[in-house]
Design a protein around this motif. Sequence first.
Motif, short mmCIF file in Angstrom:
data_model
loop_
_atom_site.label_atom_id
_atom_site.label_comp_id
_atom_site.label_asym_id
_atom_site.label_seq_id
_atom_site.Cartn_x
_atom_site.Cartn_y
_atom_site.Cartn_z
N ARG A 101 0.83 -1.20 0.00
CA ARG A 101 0.00 0.00 0.00
C ARG A 101 0.87 1.25 0.00
O ARG A 101 1.96 1.27 0.57
N ILE A 102 0.34 2.28 -0.66
CA ILE A 102 0.94 3.61 -0.59
C ILE A 102 0.14 4.39 0.44
O ILE A 102 -1.09 4.50 0.34
N ALA A 103 0.83 4.91 1.44
CA ALA A 103 0.17 5.66 2.51
C ALA A 103 0.67 7.09 2.51
O ALA A 103 1.88 7.34 2.56
N ASN A 104 -0.27 8.01 2.42
CA ASN A 104 0.05 9.44 2.52
C ASN A 104 -1.19 10.16 3.03
O ASN A 104 -2.17 9.53 3.45
N ALA A 105 -1.18 11.48 2.98
CA ALA A 105 -2.30 12.24 3.53
C ALA A 105 -3.58 12.06 2.73
O ALA A 105 -4.67 12.35 3.24
N CYS A 106 -3.48 11.54 1.50
CA CYS A 106 -4.65 11.38 0.63
C CYS A 106 -5.05 9.92 0.44
O CYS A 106 -6.21 9.64 0.11
N THR A 107 -4.13 9.01 0.59
CA THR A 107 -4.36 7.58 0.37
C THR A 107 -4.00 6.83 1.66
O THR A 107 -2.88 6.94 2.14
N HIS A 108 -4.96 6.08 2.19
CA HIS A 108 -4.77 5.41 3.48
C HIS A 108 -4.24 6.39 4.54
O HIS A 108 -3.20 6.14 5.17
N PRO A 109 -4.92 7.49 4.76
CA PRO A 109 -4.41 8.50 5.68
C PRO A 109 -4.31 8.01 7.12
O PRO A 109 -3.46 8.50 7.88
N ASP A 110 -5.17 7.06 7.53
CA ASP A 110 -5.08 6.56 8.90
C ASP A 110 -3.79 5.77 9.11
O ASP A 110 -3.10 5.93 10.13
N LEU A 111 -3.44 4.92 8.14
CA LEU A 111 -2.18 4.18 8.22
C LEU A 111 -0.99 5.13 8.17
O LEU A 111 -0.02 4.97 8.91
N PHE A 112 -1.09 6.13 7.30
CA PHE A 112 -0.02 7.14 7.19
C PHE A 112 0.21 7.82 8.53
O PHE A 112 1.36 7.94 8.98
#
Length: 619
Positions: free
Chosen positions: A273-284
């Motif tokens: 997964r790619i995690a950032n403020a826009c994609t999967h923000p909870d994981l980020f």
Amino acid sequence: MPHALRSPAARGAVPTARRRLLQLSAAAPLASWVASPLLAAARDDAPAFARVRPGEAGWPADAAWQQLGARLAGQLVKVRSPWPDCVAAPASAACATLFRQAKNPYFLGDEVALTQTLGWVDAWTSSPSVYAVAARNTADVAAAVDFARQHRLRLVVKGGGHSYQGTSNARDSLLVWTRHMHDATLHDAFVPQGCAGVPPVRAVSLGAGALWAHAYDAVTTRGGGYVQGGGCMTVGVAGLVQSGGFGSFSKAFGLAAAGLLEAEVVTADGITRIANACTHPDLFWGLKGGGGGSLGVVTRLTLRVHELPETFGAVNFTVRAASPAAFRRLIALMLDFYARSLINPNWGEQVRLRPGHVMSVAMVFQGLRRAQAVEAWQPFLDALARAPQDFSVDFAPLKIVATSARTFWAPTLMKRALGFISRDDRAGAPEGNVFWPGDQGQAGQVLHGYQSAWLPADLLQHARRPALCDALFAATRHWGVSLHFNKGLAGAPPEVLAAARDTAMNPAVLGAFALVICGAGEQPAYPGVAGHEPDVDLARRETGQIAAAMDELRKLVPQPGSYVSESNYFEPGWQQSFWGANYERLLAVKHRYDPQGLFFVHHGVGSERWSDDGFTRLD
């Protein structure tokens, strides 16, 4: 930063009464977490996940390991520790060489079976996994995660291998070793995936096995920018960011975690997964300070690159007080001076209060010329000079120095000649394998005891300063203490505080002027090696002295919070101590991305569901 709990016989070395006391001390703070709705949901909804050890039913057959090895094209390693040979022949030349090499942090990092810290008396001993995946890419990591999940194995992740808590090693486990994933790529205009419309920024992408020495070489020495990382150059990038991460200049540039723009991570289901403020923000958010090894395996991080200041510099000298009364006065002078002149983005690092009424100053500065640094410190030095009967000052050869920021981490000939920087001494070692000489004490160490606590800035208010001074002086009657001013964000710019607030770190760091640390250890040492075994009796005495010193400070701050990477292995109420009000939110992230608890580390998010060996489920 190695988790290998001792064998049952070795664990029995911990006095039963002490072990019971530790369990009881942790029980009360834990009660509120056990009762929390999120933790209850994690207990009720997640299917059972019972890990297996070698020799138990369910341990993979040789054919299964061979299939994994074929999938990994030779990157599956049967791990063998060099320590048993040393135990068998402690006087051998090979054993002497091993102990000498154990003082080289790069040697330790390049050995799959070893870790930077070799253990903690009465807690854990560095021990190798059964197999390791020497990952070259994200696909290798995903294969290891899939295999561990399918066969119910204990999974461990090691990058830099610096964990004081023992979280990067474990017996009877499968190791994901990211050391060879160390690429560095600079971006002039980076936009996180899925964040169209966000203004591009300068950034650097680093593989999970990169060390900060190599990151600084790429970003600063060769790239002319600044990335907020760790003060110790041999610490792994991924581990530091996931723990929150402080560097020498954190009051200016903030937490390493706050500079994270995007992470590539393999979660417990084996999906990348790619995690950032826009994609999967909870994981980020959880990866920004939630602790390494609990939420997934990070394979790549992209961090903000800041404009590089013109200069970096250092201030180094030692003051000896003539009496206890003079030492208390010296502490008061330092606190007054710090509160008046140094609690700002220009200054970082530490002051140590040592046995024998000694104060060691090891501070750094950024964005100032040498003349400005001299001017800043002159009032303090003048105060010392006015009382020669009380204070004697021992200056380093260059007490206040400044250098081009671009060459700060470069192994220049002058810095090597003056002993300011050390290099990997192995034949053919890369030019960039450098470290600060003061950090060599961490290589091969066995910890006796270690505690930390954040000190809130309101203790520096004029009315409260005498009580702080008394508490620090009282602490030094038991053990030496270090004030790490760069590990508290009080005095940082508003934008730095705002970015830190958007991480999983304990919010106590926002208002702290320093992290106070008490620690003790020896090095190098290893249990069972005659002539080189840890001094258990000394360790237990020093642990008591450390506890007594920290108790003096806790009289002022009963629940100060503690930095997860530099904390007590036996920390009571660690959930509150490490993450404060953020812990319930972290539990929700854990439950979403790892509901079965594949990822386990000592005192990691969700680890209260497991016994300390990570194999026995408690619920």
